[in-house]
Design an enzyme around this catalytic site. Structure first.
Site, PDB file in Angstrom:
ATOM      1  N   ASP A   1       0.847  -1.189   0.000  1.00 64.25           N
ATOM      2  CA  ASP A   1       0.000   0.000   0.000  1.00 64.25           C
ATOM      3  C   ASP A   1       0.883   1.240   0.000  1.00 64.25           C
ATOM      4  OD1 ASP A   1      -2.576  -1.456   0.477  1.00 64.25           O
ATOM      5  OD2 ASP A   1      -1.522  -2.023   2.300  1.00 64.25           O
TER       6      ASP A   1
ATOM      7  N   ASP B   1      -1.993  -2.561  -4.706  1.00 64.77           N
ATOM      8  CA  ASP B   1      -2.845  -2.996  -3.598  1.00 64.77           C
ATOM      9  C   ASP B   1      -3.703  -1.807  -3.181  1.00 64.77           C
ATOM     10  OD1 ASP B   1      -3.991  -4.528  -1.640  1.00 64.77           O
ATOM     11  OD2 ASP B   1      -2.218  -4.694  -0.399  1.00 64.77           O
TER      12      ASP B   1
ATOM     13  N   ASP C   1      -4.257   1.695   4.164  1.00 70.73           N
ATOM     14  CA  ASP C   1      -4.817   0.654   5.013  1.00 70.73           C
ATOM     15  C   ASP C   1      -4.652   1.049   6.478  1.00 70.73           C
ATOM     16  OD1 ASP C   1      -5.541  -0.903   2.899  1.00 70.73           O
ATOM     17  OD2 ASP C   1      -4.298  -2.627   3.421  1.00 70.73           O
TER      18      ASP C   1
ATOM     19  N   ARG D   1     -14.141   0.355  -1.726  1.00 71.79           N
ATOM     20  CA  ARG D   1     -13.465   0.507  -0.438  1.00 71.79           C
ATOM     21  C   ARG D   1     -13.130   1.967  -0.126  1.00 71.79           C
ATOM     22  NH1 ARG D   1      -9.072  -4.490  -0.137  1.00 71.79           N
ATOM     23  NH2 ARG D   1     -10.523  -6.170  -0.669  1.00 71.79           N
TER      24      ARG D   1
END
Length: 474
Positions: A238, A276, A280, A333
């Site tokens: 990430d 990715d 996060d 997301r």
């Protein structure tokens, strides 16, 4: 909390400092509510603290600005002495700066210009071939694990071992571990990290501001034949990870695939994804505020809680506030939530490609999402009921949200579109830490003007030159 009058953020911070607010209503019928900010006199220490709040590199989070303001607040490296303020313009300097001093020493790291994580200590550019080892090649990997030859078992053997070893070499090159009591801040309008995997891992009290994070790609994606009905390619790295850390403020950044956006390449019939997430927040991370950022040109964007089975570490944590962010041309997301009490308000969600858009809010295991006063700009072919996606049974609150200028009950819209998997209303909590709440109709304009990297006013100390009085090399 009731909204007050929309007000453009002032240079150096989202809003001019004030000690208290007085709200008054107009006597004219139909007029909007007004709010008047009244600043009370401050003591000398308090005045200094307010001044630092609006100095970009020594800024501290406001007292009521989201979850990161709870339990003592977030100050980052604002207390750094002059020996621990660094200005860097190369990957080698940046890595040296984050490693300088002991783990708890406050430090400010100022990033100038573009820094590419794929450069060696001498500044030479590195490519994927430079990390490949033990005979790894993509053609060799494809030949070894073609489902028609290999079948549906997990990859194993020499070529998978070579992929893992190559991936470790890339990870060692691009990973940047940020310590406690650190402010990582971009200088001016064009500070950019290319290909970096920035980790805020197992630490406390970190601020990240005014940076563009771009194109954190995986040279060695893994084929997983058991992922979904037809298998899938999975990538690592990430742009920014908050892992098991507390008191983190991520503010006025831009996170994007940018120059390296995934194309239409497919292997084994599935998209060959090399990216990715953009951000996060996982593994017991807690008390995080994400404000005035731009997330753009990406698929799986922001994950809060990464496993249904992580209750031992995540339950009672993952308290995150997202406000005044812009999410543009992202697939899904934004965020997808497990466990956390997540407050999302005054964000602008823009989807221009109906085929690329999946959903915005993912309702996951034991999550308690509170989504209020967000603005959604969607293609006309995309129904409002797709904004929410139910992954697990969990309640949420959603109110005063606008879709293409019209007020929409997002839960009702979802349930009408998905009658077999309805969502329950009522998150079971009410956010209290909100520094400002703007009228929903004003959100697109405010976020357009002020969100993202390069939108903060930067002032070098007078008479010190480009590097500044506190800008020593690491």
């Amino acid at each position: 909390m009731r909204p007050f009058r929309s007000r453009a953020p002032q240079p150096g911070g989202p809003q001019a400092p004030r000690a208290r607010r007085v709200r008054t209503a107009s006597a004219a019928a139909g007029c909007a509510a007004l709010a008047l900010a009244v600043t009370a006199p401050l003591s000398a220490p308090a005045a200094a603290a307010e001044s630092h709040r609006y100095s970009v590199d020594r800024a501290v989070l406001g007292a009521n600005d989201g979850w990161a303001a709870a339990e003592g607040g977030t100050t980052g490296g604002s207390a750094a002495d002059r020996r621990h303020v660094f200005t860097v313009d190369s990957w080698a300097e940046l890595r040296a700066a984050v490693a300088h001093g002991d783990a708890d020493t406050p430090r400010i790291i100022r990033i100038k210009g573009t820094i590419d994580a794929h450069t060696d200590a001498a500044g030479n550019a590195l490519a994927c071939d430079d990390y490949a080892t033990d005979g790894y090649t993509l053609p060799g990997y494809l030949a070894a694990y073609d489902p028609d030859v290999w079948g549906s078992a997990d990859p194993s053997g020499p070529m998978e071992d070579a992929r893992v070893a190559s991936a470790r070499r890339q990870a060692a090159q691009i990973r940047l571990d940020v310590g406690s009591n650190t402010t990582l801040v971009g200088v001016g309008r064009d500070a950019r990290l290319l290909g970096a995997n920035v980790q805020i891992r197992g630490v406390e009290n970190v601020i990240v501001r005014n940076l563009t994070f771009e194109d954190t790609f995986d040279c060695f994606p893994q084929w997983d034949p058991t992922d979904g009905a037809d298998g899938a390619w999975n990538s690592e790295y990430d742009n920014l990870v908050v892992y098991g850390s507390r008191h983190v403020w991520v503010d006025h950044n831009t996170l994007t695939d940018g120059r390296g956006a995934d194309d239409d390449t497919r292997h084994f019939g599935q998209p060959y994804q090399r990216h990715d997430g953009l951000l996060d927040i996982v593994r017991g991370a807690d008390l995080v505020t994400v404000s005035w950022n731009v997330f753009t040109d990406h698929d799986k964007t922001l994950l809060i809680g990464n496993s249904d089975g992580a209750g031992a570490t995540d339950r009672g944590k993952l308290r995150v506030t997202l406000h005044h962010n812009k999410f543009r041309d992202i697939g899904e997301r934004a965020p997808r939530v497990r466990f956390g009490q997540v407050d999302t308000y005054n964000n602008h969600y823009v989807a221009r490609d109906a085929d690329a858009y999946a959903y915005t809010f993912g309702i996951g295991f034991e999550s308690q999402l509170y989504a209020e006063k967000n603005y959604f700009s969607l293609p006309r072919s995309v129904p409002a009921g797709t904004v929410l996606k139910k992954w697990s049974e969990a309640p949420l609150t959603a109110g005063d949200n606008l879709v293409n200028g019209r007020k929409v009950d997002l839960i009702a819209a979802h349930n009408a579109l998905n009658p077999d998997t309805p969502l329950r209303s009522g998150a079971g909590w009410t956010p209290e830490l909100r520094d400002r709440v703007d009228a929903t109709w004003a959100v697109p304009g405010l976020v357009f003007l002020w969100a993202g990297a390069g939108k903060l006013a930067w002032h070098e100390p007078r008479g010190t030159g480009a590097r500044g009085a506190e800008g020593q090399r690491p």
